[in-house]
Design an enzyme around this catalytic site. Structure first.
Site, PDB file in Angstrom:
ATOM      1  N   LEU A   7      -5.234 -14.421 -16.908  1.00 39.57           N
ATOM      2  CA  LEU A   7      -3.894 -14.562 -17.493  1.00 39.57           C
ATOM      3  C   LEU A   7      -3.344 -13.236 -18.027  1.00 39.57           C
ATOM      4  CD1 LEU A   7      -4.401 -18.015 -19.280  1.00 39.57           C
ATOM      5  CD2 LEU A   7      -3.473 -17.561 -17.004  1.00 39.57           C
ATOM      6  N   GLU A  90      -7.253  -2.795 -13.901  1.00 35.62           N
ATOM      7  CA  GLU A  90      -6.295  -2.403 -14.940  1.00 35.62           C
ATOM      8  C   GLU A  90      -7.004  -1.741 -16.111  1.00 35.62           C
ATOM      9  OE1 GLU A  90      -4.289  -6.177 -15.096  1.00 35.62           O
ATOM     10  OE2 GLU A  90      -3.359  -5.713 -13.169  1.00 35.62           O
ATOM     11  N   GLU A 157     -11.307  -6.657  -5.484  1.00 32.69           N
ATOM     12  CA  GLU A 157      -9.860  -6.649  -5.700  1.00 32.69           C
ATOM     13  C   GLU A 157      -9.307  -5.271  -5.356  1.00 32.69           C
ATOM     14  OE1 GLU A 157      -8.570  -9.741  -8.807  1.00 32.69           O
ATOM     15  OE2 GLU A 157      -9.241  -8.007  -9.915  1.00 32.69           O
TER      16      GLU A 157
HETATM   17  P1  PGA Z   1      -2.657 -10.638  -8.973  1.00 34.69           P
HETATM   18  O1  PGA Z   1      -3.807 -10.091  -9.917  1.00 34.69           O
HETATM   19  O2  PGA Z   1      -3.092 -11.995  -8.487  1.00 34.69           O
HETATM   20  O3  PGA Z   1      -1.433 -10.697  -9.828  1.00 34.69           O
HETATM   21  O4  PGA Z   1      -2.530  -9.671  -7.838  1.00 34.69           O
HETATM   22  C1  PGA Z   1      -5.161 -10.323  -9.627  1.00 34.69           C
HETATM   23  C2  PGA Z   1      -6.052  -9.696 -10.670  1.00 34.69           C
HETATM   24  O5  PGA Z   1      -5.683  -8.653 -11.222  1.00 34.69           O
HETATM   25  O6  PGA Z   1      -7.128 -10.221 -10.989  1.00 34.69           O
END
Ligand code: PGA
Length: 237
Positions: A7, A90, A157
Site C-alpha cells: 500500500l 523505492e 520487480e
Molecule cells: P506497482 O508497484 O504495482 O504500482 O507497479 C509494485 C511495487 O512497488 O511493489
C-alpha cells in the site's frame, strides 16, 4: 499462490482497517485459500484479527533506540507483526538504502523468524546494457542474503516497471524467473505494474508463484479480483 498488496504511502489507519476487513470478508465469503499479504504504511499498522497476513513495509534492524524516523522491533511486536518487506526498489533508490544495510536488516529479521518478502530488480539502463550486465546487477542484490532461509519469499520487480504501466514481456518474465529460481527455490513473485487485466496471465507463467501489487491494489475490489485469479489458477494445477 501468493498475492501481496504493497500500500506504500497510502491509506490512513482507518482506511487500512476497512481495506483489510474487506479483503478478509471477501476471502471468507469465497472460501479462498491463497496466501494473502497486505503491507500498510507504518502509521497504519495495528492489531488485525485476520487470516490476511499484515506485514511492515520497513523497520530498522534494532529493538528500539535513537534512530529518528524509524521503527524497531518493539513497534512491530506491539501489533504481533512477523512479516516484513525488505529491499524494495523505492527504499534502495529513493531512500538510498545500500546492499549492506539491506543485508543487515535481512539478517536481523531472519534471526527473529520473520517471513521476509525480499525484492530485487534492475533499473532500465541495466536491462538495456544486456543480459549479462543485468544479471550482474541483480546478483549483487543477493549479497549477504541467505537464499535458503525457509521463510523467504522473493519478489522480482524491475524498477522501470514499478508504477509506470510498463511490464516486461511474458517471455522476459519467464526467462528471468527461471534464472532467479537457480539462485533460490523460495517462492518467487513478480511485481511491477500488475493490474487486473494482466495479473491472471502473469500468475499463470512458469516459475511465477504470485504477485506483489502496488497501485492497482489500492482499489480493494481489484486486489480481491487478483486473489480470485490466483485461486482459479491453483485449482487448475
Ligand atoms: P506497482 O508497484 O504495482 O504500482 O507497479 C509494485 C511495487 O512497488 O511493489
Amino acid at each position: 499462490m501468493i498475492v501481496a498488496a504493497n500500500l506504500k504511502t497510502n491509506l490512513t489507519r482507518k482506511e487500512t482497517r476497512e481495506y483489510v476487513n474487506a479483503v478478509e470478508n471477501f476471502a471468507l465469503t469465497n472460501s479462498l485459500t491463497q496466501d494473502i499479504f497486505v503491507f500498510p504504511a507504518t502509521s497504519s499498522l495495528d492489531t488485525f484479527e485476520t487470516k490476511v497476513t499484515v506485514g511492515a513495509q520497513n523497520a530498522y534492524a534494532v529493538q528500539n533506540g535513537a534512530f529518528t524516523g524509524e521503527i524497531g522491533l518493539d513497534h512491530l511486536d506491539e501489533f504481533g507483526i512477523k512479516t516484513i518487506l525488505i529491499g524494495h526498489s523505492e527504499r534502495r533508490h529513493i531512500l538510498g538504502e545500500t546492499q549492506e544495510l539491506i543485508a543487515q536488516k535481512f539478517n536481523y529479521f531472519k534471526e527473529l523468524g520473520f517471513t521476509i518478502i525480499y525484492c530485487v530488480g534492475e533499473p532500465l539502463e541495466k536491462r538495456e546494457a544486456g543480459t549479462e550486465r543485468m544479471m550482474e546487477y541483480i546478483d549483487a542484490q543477493y549479497e549477504g542474503i541467505d537464499t535458503n532461509y525457509e521463510k523467504l519469499i522473493i519478489a522480482y520487480e524491475p524498477v522501470w516497471a514499478i508504477g509506470t504501466g510498463l511490464t516486461p514481456t511474458n517471455e522476459d518474465i519467464v526467462a528471468i524467473h527461471t534464472e532467479l529460481k537457480k539462485k533460490s527455490l523460495s517462492p518467487l513473485l513478480y511485481g511491477g505494474s500488475v493490474k487486473v487485466n494482466n495479473a491472471q496471465e502473469i500468475m499463470a507463467l512458469e516459475n511465477v508463484d504470485g504477485v506483489l501489487v502496488g497501485s492497482a491494489a489500492l482499489k480493494v475490489e481489484d486486489f480481491c479480483q487478483m486473489v480470485t485469479f490466483a485461486e482459479e489458477l491453483d485449482k487448475l494445477v
